[in-house]
Scaffold this motif. Structure first.
Motif, PDB file in Angstrom:
ATOM      1  N   LEU A 224     -51.777  25.823  22.605  1.00 41.65           N
ATOM      2  CA  LEU A 224     -51.891  26.642  21.401  1.00 41.65           C
ATOM      3  C   LEU A 224     -52.883  26.022  20.418  1.00 41.65           C
ATOM      4  CD1 LEU A 224     -50.670  29.181  20.110  1.00 41.65           C
ATOM      5  CD2 LEU A 224     -48.870  27.736  19.168  1.00 41.65           C
ATOM      6  N   PHE A 225     -52.773  24.718  20.212  1.00 40.45           N
ATOM      7  CA  PHE A 225     -53.650  24.002  19.274  1.00 40.45           C
ATOM      8  C   PHE A 225     -55.105  24.069  19.731  1.00 40.45           C
ATOM      9  CE2 PHE A 225     -55.810  20.095  17.941  1.00 40.45           C
ATOM     10  CZ  PHE A 225     -55.586  20.094  16.571  1.00 40.45           C
ATOM     11  N   GLN A 226     -55.353  23.769  21.015  1.00 46.15           N
ATOM     12  CA  GLN A 226     -56.722  23.786  21.518  1.00 46.15           C
ATOM     13  C   GLN A 226     -57.298  25.194  21.539  1.00 46.15           C
ATOM     14  OE1 GLN A 226     -57.608  21.523  25.071  1.00 46.15           O
ATOM     15  NE2 GLN A 226     -56.062  19.973  24.604  1.00 46.15           N
ATOM     16  N   ALA A 227     -56.489  26.161  21.905  1.00 41.33           N
ATOM     17  CA  ALA A 227     -56.965  27.539  21.945  1.00 41.33           C
ATOM     18  C   ALA A 227     -57.474  27.977  20.571  1.00 41.33           C
ATOM     19  CB  ALA A 227     -55.849  28.458  22.422  1.00 41.33           C
ATOM     20  N   GLU A 228     -56.673  27.727  19.547  1.00 38.66           N
ATOM     21  CA  GLU A 228     -57.090  28.114  18.190  1.00 38.66           C
ATOM     22  C   GLU A 228     -58.327  27.337  17.749  1.00 38.66           C
ATOM     23  OE1 GLU A 228     -57.330  28.406  13.877  1.00 38.66           O
ATOM     24  OE2 GLU A 228     -57.035  26.559  15.049  1.00 38.66           O
ATOM     25  N   LYS A 229     -58.363  26.057  18.081  1.00 43.75           N
ATOM     26  CA  LYS A 229     -59.477  25.195  17.671  1.00 43.75           C
ATOM     27  C   LYS A 229     -60.799  25.656  18.273  1.00 43.75           C
ATOM     28  CE  LYS A 229     -61.007  20.344  17.844  1.00 43.75           C
ATOM     29  NZ  LYS A 229     -60.627  18.964  18.265  1.00 43.75           N
ATOM     30  N   TYR A 230     -60.766  26.121  19.514  1.00 43.36           N
ATOM     31  CA  TYR A 230     -62.004  26.455  20.218  1.00 43.36           C
ATOM     32  C   TYR A 230     -62.314  27.953  20.267  1.00 43.36           C
ATOM     33  CZ  TYR A 230     -61.853  21.554  21.483  1.00 43.36           C
ATOM     34  OH  TYR A 230     -61.815  20.184  21.425  1.00 43.36           O
ATOM     35  N   GLY A 231     -61.635  28.735  19.418  1.00 42.69           N
ATOM     36  CA  GLY A 231     -62.087  30.108  19.216  1.00 42.69           C
ATOM     37  C   GLY A 231     -61.145  31.218  19.605  1.00 42.69           C
ATOM     38  N   ALA A 232     -60.052  30.919  20.294  1.00 35.75           N
ATOM     39  CA  ALA A 232     -59.073  31.969  20.589  1.00 35.75           C
ATOM     40  C   ALA A 232     -58.361  32.370  19.301  1.00 35.75           C
ATOM     41  CB  ALA A 232     -58.063  31.501  21.631  1.00 35.75           C
ATOM     42  N   ARG A 233     -57.968  33.620  19.232  1.00 29.01           N
ATOM     43  CA  ARG A 233     -57.253  34.114  18.060  1.00 29.01           C
ATOM     44  C   ARG A 233     -55.921  34.761  18.428  1.00 29.01           C
ATOM     45  NH1 ARG A 233     -59.689  30.737  16.224  1.00 29.01           N
ATOM     46  NH2 ARG A 233     -61.557  30.829  14.921  1.00 29.01           N
ATOM     47  N   VAL A 234     -55.571  34.666  19.724  1.00 26.49           N
ATOM     48  CA  VAL A 234     -54.319  35.223  20.220  1.00 26.49           C
ATOM     49  C   VAL A 234     -53.777  34.277  21.291  1.00 26.49           C
ATOM     50  CG1 VAL A 234     -53.167  37.261  21.173  1.00 26.49           C
ATOM     51  CG2 VAL A 234     -55.352  37.537  19.972  1.00 26.49           C
ATOM     52  N   ALA A 235     -52.465  34.132  21.366  1.00 23.52           N
ATOM     53  CA  ALA A 235     -51.809  33.432  22.468  1.00 23.52           C
ATOM     54  C   ALA A 235     -50.708  34.326  23.003  1.00 23.52           C
ATOM     55  CB  ALA A 235     -51.235  32.099  22.006  1.00 23.52           C
TER      56      ALA A 235
ATOM     57  N   ALA B  69     -49.760  26.967  15.313  1.00 25.51           N
ATOM     58  CA  ALA B  69     -50.846  27.934  15.182  1.00 25.51           C
ATOM     59  C   ALA B  69     -51.333  28.039  13.742  1.00 25.51           C
ATOM     60  CB  ALA B  69     -50.391  29.308  15.676  1.00 25.51           C
ATOM     61  N   ASP B  70     -50.418  27.901  12.799  1.00 26.19           N
ATOM     62  CA  ASP B  70     -50.774  28.033  11.381  1.00 26.19           C
ATOM     63  C   ASP B  70     -51.261  26.728  10.771  1.00 26.19           C
ATOM     64  OD1 ASP B  70     -50.040  30.649  11.640  1.00 26.19           O
ATOM     65  OD2 ASP B  70     -48.182  30.493  10.485  1.00 26.19           O
ATOM     66  N   GLY B  71     -51.349  25.662  11.575  1.00 24.69           N
ATOM     67  CA  GLY B  71     -51.853  24.390  11.085  1.00 24.69           C
ATOM     68  C   GLY B  71     -50.854  23.576  10.298  1.00 24.69           C
ATOM     69  N   GLU B  72     -49.572  23.937  10.397  1.00 26.99           N
ATOM     70  CA  GLU B  72     -48.542  23.215   9.652  1.00 26.99           C
ATOM     71  C   GLU B  72     -48.031  21.997  10.409  1.00 26.99           C
ATOM     72  OE1 GLU B  72     -45.607  26.179   8.966  1.00 26.99           O
ATOM     73  OE2 GLU B  72     -46.894  27.388   7.649  1.00 26.99           O
ATOM     74  N   MET B  73     -48.241  21.964  11.727  1.00 26.42           N
ATOM     75  CA  MET B  73     -47.821  20.829  12.545  1.00 26.42           C
ATOM     76  C   MET B  73     -48.873  20.558  13.611  1.00 26.42           C
ATOM     77  SD  MET B  73     -43.756  21.179  13.427  1.00 26.42           S
ATOM     78  CE  MET B  73     -42.499  21.006  12.157  1.00 26.42           C
ATOM     79  N   ARG B  74     -49.014  19.292  13.982  1.00 26.41           N
ATOM     80  CA  ARG B  74     -49.815  18.914  15.142  1.00 26.41           C
ATOM     81  C   ARG B  74     -48.924  18.990  16.389  1.00 26.41           C
ATOM     82  NH1 ARG B  74     -55.363  17.850  14.288  1.00 26.41           N
ATOM     83  NH2 ARG B  74     -55.280  16.178  15.852  1.00 26.41           N
ATOM     84  N   PRO B  75     -49.505  19.087  17.573  1.00 28.03           N
ATOM     85  CA  PRO B  75     -48.691  19.256  18.786  1.00 28.03           C
ATOM     86  C   PRO B  75     -47.601  18.210  18.986  1.00 28.03           C
ATOM     87  CG  PRO B  75     -50.967  19.768  19.272  1.00 28.03           C
ATOM     88  CD  PRO B  75     -50.943  19.245  17.862  1.00 28.03           C
ATOM     89  N   LEU B  76     -47.941  16.932  18.886  1.00 29.29           N
ATOM     90  CA  LEU B  76     -46.937  15.901  19.132  1.00 29.29           C
ATOM     91  C   LEU B  76     -45.860  15.926  18.059  1.00 29.29           C
ATOM     92  CD1 LEU B  76     -45.978  13.634  20.924  1.00 29.29           C
ATOM     93  CD2 LEU B  76     -47.496  12.068  19.684  1.00 29.29           C
ATOM     94  N   GLU B  77     -46.251  16.159  16.826  1.00 28.90           N
ATOM     95  CA  GLU B  77     -45.290  16.288  15.729  1.00 28.90           C
ATOM     96  C   GLU B  77     -44.325  17.441  16.004  1.00 28.90           C
ATOM     97  OE1 GLU B  77     -45.373  17.280  10.905  1.00 28.90           O
ATOM     98  OE2 GLU B  77     -47.215  17.402  12.120  1.00 28.90           O
TER      99      GLU B  77
END
Length: 334
Positions: free
Chosen positions: A255-266, A289-297
């Motif tokens: 989810l994090f990488q998808a949003e970072k590299y241009g995806a807008r849907v999961a 997805a909303d940037g409130e948490m990092r993946p490991l967190e």
């Protein structure tokens, strides 16, 4: 207005911001492998007991709709009929969607299914005319798989053309799912992303705006391939599919990488359906997805919630914190 529509309008207008990422739950597994597709019931130790019944599956779907964090709920048209009759989507901003075709590469039957037995062949169980007449909803998912075989790919493209005509005639919008080749087709693994990108873009090049998909459901073949497709045509909104269940870290990392590299849907199916707590999984997906948490967190937070609720995790926190999907490892977040 459905939340999906408002978000798509912002994305297409170039006004995307954190919070506009679209999340769909793909609860259409009964179009592939119906009984396991309902997901597992586990005991207090996290061990598998049995699969959900259809009624329990529909109850879980209803709970997720009412949680109101998803933007789309994708189901089979037979389940959509029951959900609509029960009022599950009444006054909800979550948009209902149905799987509009079931190509042979998604046919599942225990123990092994049909997926690798030959090149994907087009097939459609649902009747768009009947769905339209019943007023169940007007958003369908159409899937296509290119395999680098002229005859197989021609059949798939002809079926896609017929679907677009049928959809237009019955007032059905759709989003387009494209899978990686389901059989060995002479393409090196490093080149699969380019192959899928070119076939996807080409199959839409002759399609007018009125008949184009609302967005794409697309395999994550790495940052380079995703960035290439997402930047090629900003009006073509790219979404990633979830693939296998993986670890909880895999889910949040994708989810994090998808949003970072241009995806807008999961659009995640098994990554939600196999979770120990689906509602909490979706809540943490939304936070990532909303940037409130990092993946490991988010993994640590999810496990803390499971502990608080007395739910036994399938994996230990350490094991669940590992990125296991090869395509995610190179760009895994710190």
């Amino acid at each position: 207005m459905f939340r999906m529509n408002a978000k798509l309008a912002k994305i297409r207008a170039g006004n995307y911001a954190k919070g506009d990422f679209i999340i769909a739950d793909a609860k259409d597994g009964d179009m592939s492998n119906p009984i396991p597709g309902t997901g597992p019931i586990r005991d207090k130790d996290g061990k598998f007991v049995r699969f959900r019944t259809r009624a329990e599956f529909l109850e879980m779907i209803t709970d997720l709709i009412r949680q109101d964090l998803l933007d789309i709920m994708l189901v089979s048209c037979s389940n959509l009929e029951l959900l609509q009759e029960a009022g599950a989507f009444k006054n909800s901003p979550v948009r209902p969607a149905f799987r509009a075709n079931d190509t042979t590469d998604i046919w599942g039957a225990r123990p092994n299914g049909y997926g690798k037995l030959g090149p994907s062949r087009p097939f459609r169980t649902p009747s768009l005319k009947r769905i339209s007449e019943a007023k169940l909803g007007n958003l369908g998912l159409y899937s296509i798989t290119f395999v680098n075989d002229i005859e197989a790919d021609l059949r798939s493209l002809e079926a896609f053309s017929e679907f677009r005509e049928d959809a237009a005639k019955n007032g059905i919008e759709y989003f387009l799912e494209v899978f990686n080749p389901n059989v060995e087709c002479g393409i090196a693994p490093a080149d699969v992303g380019s192959f899928v990108n070119d076939n996807l873009a080409r199959c839409l090049s002759g399609v007018l705006r009125a008949d184009r998909p609302q967005f794409l459901k697309y395999p994550y073949n790495g940052a380079k391939a995703l960035e290439e497709l997402a930047s090629y045509d900003p009006q073509l909104v790219v979404g990633v599919l979830g693939g296998g269940a993986g670890t909880t870290r895999d889910t949040f990392e994708l989810l994090f990488q998808a949003e970072k590299y241009g995806a807008r849907v999961a659009l995640f199916g098994r990554k939600i359906n196999l979770a120990e707590s689906q509602l909490d999984m979706v809540r943490h997906m939304r936070a990532v997805a909303d940037g409130e948490m990092r993946p490991l967190e988010a993994v640590r937070s999810y496990h803390a919630v499971l502990k608080e609720k007395g739910i036994s995790p399938v994996r230990s926190l350490d094991d669940d914190s590992i990125v296991t999907e090869a395509v995610l490892k190179a760009a895994a977040s710190a």
